[in-house]
Scaffold this motif. Structure first.
Motif, short mmCIF file in Angstrom:
data_model
loop_
_atom_site.label_atom_id
_atom_site.label_comp_id
_atom_site.label_asym_id
_atom_site.label_seq_id
_atom_site.Cartn_x
_atom_site.Cartn_y
_atom_site.Cartn_z
N LEU A 145 0.82 -1.21 0.00
CA LEU A 145 0.00 0.00 0.00
C LEU A 145 0.86 1.26 0.00
CD1 LEU A 145 -2.80 1.38 0.31
CD2 LEU A 145 -2.49 1.17 2.80
N GLN A 146 1.83 1.31 0.91
CA GLN A 146 2.66 2.51 0.99
C GLN A 146 3.56 2.66 -0.23
OE1 GLN A 146 4.56 2.30 4.87
NE2 GLN A 146 2.62 2.63 5.95
N ALA A 147 4.00 1.55 -0.80
CA ALA A 147 4.82 1.62 -2.01
C ALA A 147 4.05 2.23 -3.16
CB ALA A 147 5.33 0.23 -2.38
N LEU A 148 2.81 1.81 -3.34
CA LEU A 148 2.01 2.28 -4.46
C LEU A 148 1.44 3.69 -4.22
CD1 LEU A 148 0.10 -1.04 -5.08
CD2 LEU A 148 1.60 0.04 -6.75
N ARG A 149 0.80 3.86 -3.09
CA ARG A 149 0.08 5.11 -2.81
C ARG A 149 1.01 6.26 -2.44
NH1 ARG A 149 -2.88 4.76 2.65
NH2 ARG A 149 -0.69 5.10 3.24
N ASP A 150 1.98 5.98 -1.55
CA ASP A 150 2.80 7.06 -0.99
C ASP A 150 4.09 7.29 -1.76
OD1 ASP A 150 0.82 7.04 0.93
OD2 ASP A 150 1.99 5.87 2.37
N ARG A 151 4.76 6.22 -2.15
CA ARG A 151 6.04 6.35 -2.85
C ARG A 151 5.86 6.43 -4.36
NH1 ARG A 151 9.29 7.83 1.41
NH2 ARG A 151 8.51 6.70 3.24
N GLY A 152 5.04 5.57 -4.91
CA GLY A 152 4.81 5.60 -6.34
C GLY A 152 3.79 6.64 -6.76
N ARG A 153 2.97 7.07 -5.80
CA ARG A 153 1.93 8.08 -6.06
C ARG A 153 1.07 7.68 -7.27
NH1 ARG A 153 6.68 10.44 -5.10
NH2 ARG A 153 7.02 10.87 -7.32
N VAL A 154 0.61 6.43 -7.24
CA VAL A 154 -0.16 5.89 -8.35
C VAL A 154 -1.49 6.62 -8.49
CG1 VAL A 154 -1.37 3.84 -9.20
CG2 VAL A 154 0.93 3.63 -8.22
N GLU A 155 -1.82 6.99 -9.73
CA GLU A 155 -3.07 7.66 -10.04
C GLU A 155 -3.88 6.81 -11.00
OE1 GLU A 155 -2.12 11.46 -11.61
OE2 GLU A 155 -1.15 12.17 -9.76
N ARG A 156 -5.19 7.04 -10.98
CA ARG A 156 -6.09 6.30 -11.86
C ARG A 156 -5.65 6.44 -13.32
NH1 ARG A 156 -10.69 3.83 -11.26
NH2 ARG A 156 -10.76 4.52 -9.06
N GLY A 157 -5.62 5.32 -14.02
CA GLY A 157 -5.27 5.33 -15.43
C GLY A 157 -3.79 5.14 -15.70
N GLN A 158 -2.95 5.24 -14.70
CA GLN A 158 -1.52 5.04 -14.92
C GLN A 158 -1.21 3.56 -15.15
OE1 GLN A 158 0.45 6.94 -11.50
NE2 GLN A 158 1.14 8.54 -12.91
N LYS A 159 -0.09 3.33 -15.82
CA LYS A 159 0.36 1.97 -16.06
C LYS A 159 1.41 1.59 -15.01
CE LYS A 159 -0.60 1.57 -20.99
NZ LYS A 159 -0.07 1.13 -22.30
N VAL A 160 1.14 0.47 -14.32
CA VAL A 160 2.01 0.00 -13.24
C VAL A 160 2.57 -1.36 -13.60
CG1 VAL A 160 2.09 -0.71 -10.81
CG2 VAL A 160 0.77 1.31 -11.47
N LEU A 161 3.87 -1.52 -13.41
CA LEU A 161 4.57 -2.79 -13.63
C LEU A 161 5.02 -3.34 -12.29
CD1 LEU A 161 5.93 -4.87 -15.59
CD2 LEU A 161 7.94 -3.37 -15.58
#
Length: 333
Positions: A145-161
């Motif tokens: 959760l913290q890796a994606l939300r806080d560090r990666g700052r993932v937003e809707r529609g982005q491509k994540v590997l």
């Protein structure tokens, strides 16, 4: 301390301890005194715990893992952090929890019948999860959760590997990235493709058949859990402003474990447009509450590979060390 009759009567308990560093067979099941929580702690009756790389390195004792717990021998001999159980007693300064509460989070020496924990590391257990399922969650899911939300700052529609999508952190990361609205490409081995597909990945790359660093897509965020490729190789599939979040690397018995990969990747990213970040997750009541809502809504689920009894902790730790666990390995108390 406010306590219960059961706590007063029980003075000893079964616990896994290690009095020296070494391979998993240094672990012993012993009868030890029940820990006494201080005024700001709670005593948890442990129903289940799980196995993480933190236990592997804490027990095997490579040099980088020893500071803080004894360079020659461990000063704290308990093992285990993830915990799911029932509050047995609370210190007089504790207000948020009470005896009888079902909780999950992290505790000190959780591979035992009872363990001390701080309230700021615990939260109410998801109602729809068993204790074994809840014990699989804290460190792995909070890390994802913290890796994606806080560090990666993932937003809707982005491509994540996600490289390393079938392990403890990876199985949660796939589901959490989807819950954040990302388009997810997951990398794993042949035997785990169906599992990762079932978790909602938009596409799954079998690294034994295809080189994911040669994909035509470009990714905004990458979670590097496996630590199997160099930063220069990863750059081929990253957007110019991408973020690589380094979560771990290959586990080793000796040497520096994932440290060379983590430091090497960050050094190679200096002066580049893409950013490489490493971090240590911190389990908080707030993030445990976020995860509880997702579990209770059916948005995410824990994946448990194997469940071991407390007396079989040697086998549990050895299995994790092989590096092939699918999801989480649980220790039932």
């Amino acid at each position: 301390m406010s306590d219960t009759p059961a706590t007063i009567r029980q003075t000893t308990m079964k616990a896994i301890v290690h009095e020296r560093y070494g391979r998993p067979d240094v672990l012993e099941l012993r009868e030890v005194p029940v820990p006494v929580p201080d005024e700001g702690q709670v005593l948890v009756r442990v129903h289940a715990s799980s196995v993480n790389p933190v236990e592997w390195y804490g027990v095997t004792g490579p040099v980088f893992a020893r500071p803080g717990n004894g360079l020659r021998r461990p000063t704290f001999t308990g093992v285990g952090a993830d915990v799911a159980g029932t509050v047995e007693a609370v210190g007089k300064e504790v207000e948020r929890l009470a005896p009888g509460d079902q909780v999950y989070g992290v505790a000190a020496g959780a591979w035992a019948e009872l363990a001390c924990a701080r309230p700021e590391r615990l939260g109410p257990k998801p109602a729809n999860l068993s204790f074994a399922e809840a014990a699989a969650v804290p460190i792995a899911a909070v890390t994802a959760l913290q890796a994606l939300r806080d560090r990666g700052r993932v937003e809707r529609g982005q491509k994540v590997l996600i490289n390393g999508a079938s392990g403890g952190v990876g199985t949660f990361a796939v589901q959490l990235a989807k819950s954040l609205g990302a388009d997810v490409t997951a990398v794993c081995s042949t035997g785990n493709v169906q599992l990762v597909e079932s978790l909602g990945a938009d596409r799954v790359v079998d690294y034994t058949q295809d080189d994911f660093t040669r994909l035509p897509e470009r990714f905004d965020v990458m979670l590097d859990i496996a630590g199997s490729r160099s930063f220069f190789e990863l750059r081929r599939v990253l957007t110019p402003e991408a973020t690589v979040v380094l979560v771990g690397g290959r586990m080793t018995y000796r040497g520096l474990g994932p440290i060379p990969h983590l430091l090497g990747t960050r050094l190679k990213a200096i002066g580049r447009s893409q950013e490489a970040i490493s971090f240590l997750a911190k389990v908080t009541p707030e993030d445990l509450a976020v995860l509880r809502e997702l579990f209770e809504a059916g948005t995410i689920r824990p994946v448990i590979d194997r469940e071991y009894r407390l007396e079989d902790a040697v086998e549990a730790l050895a299995y994790l060390g092989e590096g092939h666990a699918r999801g989480k390995v649980v220790v039932a108390v």
